[in-house]
Design an enzyme around this catalytic site. Structure first.
Site, PDB file in Angstrom:
ATOM      1  CE1 TYR A 225      -4.598   1.644  -0.012  1.00 59.76           C
ATOM      2  CE2 TYR A 225      -3.144   2.823   1.671  1.00 59.76           C
ATOM      3  CZ  TYR A 225      -4.156   2.824  -0.088  1.00 59.76           C
ATOM      4  OH  TYR A 225      -5.264   3.492   0.325  1.00 59.76           O
TER       5      TYR A 225
ATOM      6  CE1 TYR B  45      -4.968   6.009  -2.362  1.00 55.18           C
ATOM      7  CE2 TYR B  45      -6.709   8.510  -2.591  1.00 55.18           C
ATOM      8  CZ  TYR B  45      -5.951   7.674  -2.004  1.00 55.18           C
ATOM      9  OH  TYR B  45      -6.449   6.954  -0.220  1.00 55.18           O
TER      10      TYR B  45
END
Lengths: 391, 154
Positions: free
Chosen positions: A290, A340
């Site tokens: 992440y 994103y």
């Protein structure tokens, strides 16, 4: 052995184009990503009977998506959350199928993250921590309203305790940008980055520069979870779900009160995740860590056991995150340089690597059999998936 | 609320005693009556021993910087006039390590340091909300900040 006996797999993945202004609704974006995933899997839309998504109130829910595809759902849910949600959905989809609630599940994230509701701005109806956290006022009134500001606090402490440097954060940004340059689909394709460029980028939430922060994107990403048996009849090689930990918390939701704030919630995820799958960090061939911020990757390298505590910076600066490195990571460019979506785009790139999609090109990680996907939704909550090239 | 108003805390049954104390310019931290441990966030039950008996202990207001971030670009227009500004986790003296988020004020930002000693002050934000802020105990830093500010806003 492993999560639900290793009987579940990801059979299809898909995404839209990534942009700063899609000119489309989240519903349209979600439908386009879903169609891509169905085509990829070679499945008919009416086969989908489960729909799971995550959002901050900025998406299209499963009932609408199902209707738009001409499918009739028997299981739908939308969870509130950002990072750590993609892994949660995939594992929860498999668990729902195991429980007999449905048979094939579309997991997706659709959003206009740049042209629509911008995360963290609190402007134009944008997301605010105050909407989901009754204690957020302790921070927001003081002028801490964004994830960058929160993670900046942790990064500063990590720099203090371990000597982590700006150049080490920059090494993450550079590695992922190089990957984006090899991915024509990435928002930052054709935008090569040097360390000088990185260091010259403006400080936003000091110690974070602009280029430590993920992109803001419009688009959607989706994957289809089904039984391994069904996946074996699909167009692509199945990718099996070997281990899953879903939105696990640390010892206390107020992470800043813990003895050390430089430990990630991933530290609590990793032992369960690897233990469940009977694997170790050294078994991981390719990773999707992440990356809402460059620094977050350093912490996870430490807390998932790829290096010792405090050594994430030197690990990344040693060139290990590149394709051909010890731990090829975020090989499509990640959220720093591809797009994103709170993690879903990283997950589908990992699936493609484990299928060998890029075989014959330098984008393919060689002998990619085991992949790790991590999600991190703030210091206090994390998820992880271990995926395996299927048979 | 106007588009440029900052989001203020909305006190509830758990947090109201903290904000009420701030309005009186007192810094108070919730403490368990049974095991005497301090806690933050506030809540009705002690996570350590399970007791529901608690009090709001007044603390010295001294503390030190555990970590801090310097906001150089405002994400929300309410803070556009404030940048650059520093927000710290302030580890409060006499609380067993409670860390409170708060602005560092009256301090040149290049002088902010982890471990720096701070003392609490209060800033009125609305009729209901007064915010705790912290300034360096070292008055030389406060003097420098005062002079810098004078130069900018004579």
């Amino acid at each position: 052995m492993g999560f639900l006996g290793g009987r579940y797999a990801i059979a299809g993945v898909g995404e839209t184009d990534w942009s700063r202004q899609s000119g489309r609704t989240p519903l349209t974006l979600g439908l386009q990503a879903a169609r891509q995933a169905l085509t990829d899997a070679g499945m008919e839309a009416r086969e989908l009977d489960g729909f799971l998504s995550y959002s901050e109130g900025d998406s299209a829910d499963g009932l609408h998506l199902a209707s738009g595809l001409g499918a009739q759902p028997s299981y739908t849910a939308e969870i509130v959350g950002g990072g750590s949600s993609a892994e949660f959905l995939v594992a929860t989809a498999a668990a729902a199928i195991e429980a007999g609630l449905c048979t094939s599940v579309l997991c997706y994230r659709a959003m206009n993250g740049r042209s629509g509701r911008r995360f963290g701005t609190q402007q134009d109806g944008g997301f605010s921590f105050d909407q989901i956290d009754p204690f957020a006022g302790f921070f927001s009134a003081q002028g801490m309203t964004t994830p960058a500001q929160h993670y900046g606090l942790i990064a500063r402490r990590h720099m203090h305790e371990y000597g982590t440097t700006a150049e080490q954060l920059g090494a993450v940004a550079l590695a992922f940008r190089e990957h984006a340059c090899g991915n024509p689909h990435a928002m930052m394709h054709d935008r090569p980055l040097t360390m000088a460029d990185y260091l010259a980028s403006p400080l936003i939430a000091d110690p974070f520069r602009l280029l430590d922060c993920c992109l803001e994107s419009d688009g959607a990403a989706a994957c289809i979870v089904t039984s391994l048996a069904r996946a074996r009849d699909c167009r692509r090689r199945p990718v099996r779900i070997l281990g899953a930990v879903t939105r696990a918390g640390g010892p206390h939701v107020y992470h800043y009160g813990l003895p050390s704030i430089t430990e990630a919630a991933g530290q609590h995820v990793a032992p369960r995740l690897f233990g469940m799958a009977g694997l170790e960090p050294g078994d991981v061939d390719v990773a999707a860590l992440y990356d809402c911020f460059s620094f977050v990757v350093l912490l996870q390298l430490e807390d998932y056991g790829f290096c010792k505590k405090g050594e994430g910076g030197p690990f990344a600066a040693g060139g290990r995150l590149g394709i051909g490195g010890d731990l090829p990571c975020n090989t499509a460019g990640g959220q720093l340089s591809e797009a994103y979506t709170h993690g879903m785009n990283n997950l589908i790139e990992l699936v493609r690597q484990l299928r060998g999609t890029y075989t014959g090109s330098k984008r393919q990680v060689s002998e990619a059999e085991v992949g790790l996907c991590t999600g991190w939704g703030g210091p206090e909550v994390a998820s992880g998936l271990l995926l395996g090239a299927g048979a | 609320m106007s588009a440029t108003a900052r989001s203020l805390p909305r006190p509830d049954a758990d947090t109201r005693p903290f904000w009420d104390a701030c309005r009186r310019h007192e810094l108070r931290v919730q403490q368990c009556r049974a095991c005497e441990s301090f806690r933050f966030y506030p809540g009705p039950i002690c996570p350590s021993c399970g007791s529901t008996a608690n009090l709001w202990q007044r603390v010295s207001g001294r503390g030190e910087v555990y970590s801090y971030v310097v906001v150089r670009r405002a994400a929300h227009p309410a803070f556009a006039g404030d940048v650059p500004y520093a927000v710290a986790l302030v580890e409060l003296e006499g609380t067993g390590g409670i860390r409170l988020p708060a602005r560092i004020v009256d301090c040149p930002l290049d002088q902010a340091r982890i471990g720096m000693a701070l003392d609490v002050g209060f800033e009125t934000a609305s009729n209901e909300i007064t915010l705790p802020v912290f300034r360096p105990v070292d008055v030389r830093l406060a003097d420098t900040a005062f002079m810098l500010n004078l130069r900018r806003n004579p």
